[in-house]
Design an enzyme around this catalytic site. Structure first.
Site, PDB file in Angstrom:
ATOM      1  N   GLY A 225     -34.938 -19.282 -15.127  1.00 53.73           N
ATOM      2  CA  GLY A 225     -33.709 -18.582 -14.809  1.00 53.73           C
ATOM      3  C   GLY A 225     -33.095 -19.023 -13.487  1.00 53.73           C
ATOM      4  CB  CYS A 226     -34.331 -20.527 -10.372  1.00 54.52           C
ATOM      5  SG  CYS A 226     -34.945 -18.997  -9.668  1.00 54.52           S
ATOM      6  CB  VAL A 227     -29.123 -22.797 -11.594  1.00 55.95           C
ATOM      7  CG1 VAL A 227     -28.873 -22.076 -12.894  1.00 55.95           C
ATOM      8  CG2 VAL A 227     -28.565 -22.026 -10.424  1.00 55.95           C
TER       9      VAL A 227
END
Length: 111
Positions: free
Chosen positions: A109-111
């Site tokens: 979920g972290c870009v």
């Protein structure tokens, strides 16, 4: 791109995360923190140790909400205070930066 710590080379991925979780130690953490412009004090170590313990138990890094809630509870803070506390230490994102320093994979979920 590898990093070198105490004469030993450690492989990292294209984002600077350790390729092998087993390569992590506190000296490596300090080197990774330097690359993130994070100075490791007692509070930063508290977060890194929390993340490593969480990962050991669940085999996944916690989402920022989970991390914030746990740190708030552990430190007797409101969630907003805990969020400010975490972002004060890890301004590029507590999950993203702290997981890197803790030698964990990039959180989903972290870009």
């Amino acid at each position: 791109m590898p990093i070198e710590v105490n004469g030993v080379s450690y492989e990292t991925d294209e984002n600077g995360y350790l390729v092998s979780l087993e390569d992590w130690n506190e000296d490596v953490a300090v080197k990774l923190a330097e690359g993130e412009d994070v100075e490791m004090g007692d509070n930063e170590w508290q977060i890194v140790r929390f993340l490593r313990n969480y990962y050991d138990e669940y085999q996944i890094a916690p989402a920022v909400k989970v991390l914030t809630k746990a740190i708030a509870k552990e430190n007797g803070m409101e969630k907003k205070e805990a969020s400010e506390f975490l972002y004060g230490m890890f301004p590029k994102g507590p999950a993203l930066q702290a997981c890197k320093i803790a030698g964990l994979p990039k959180p989903t979920g972290c870009v």
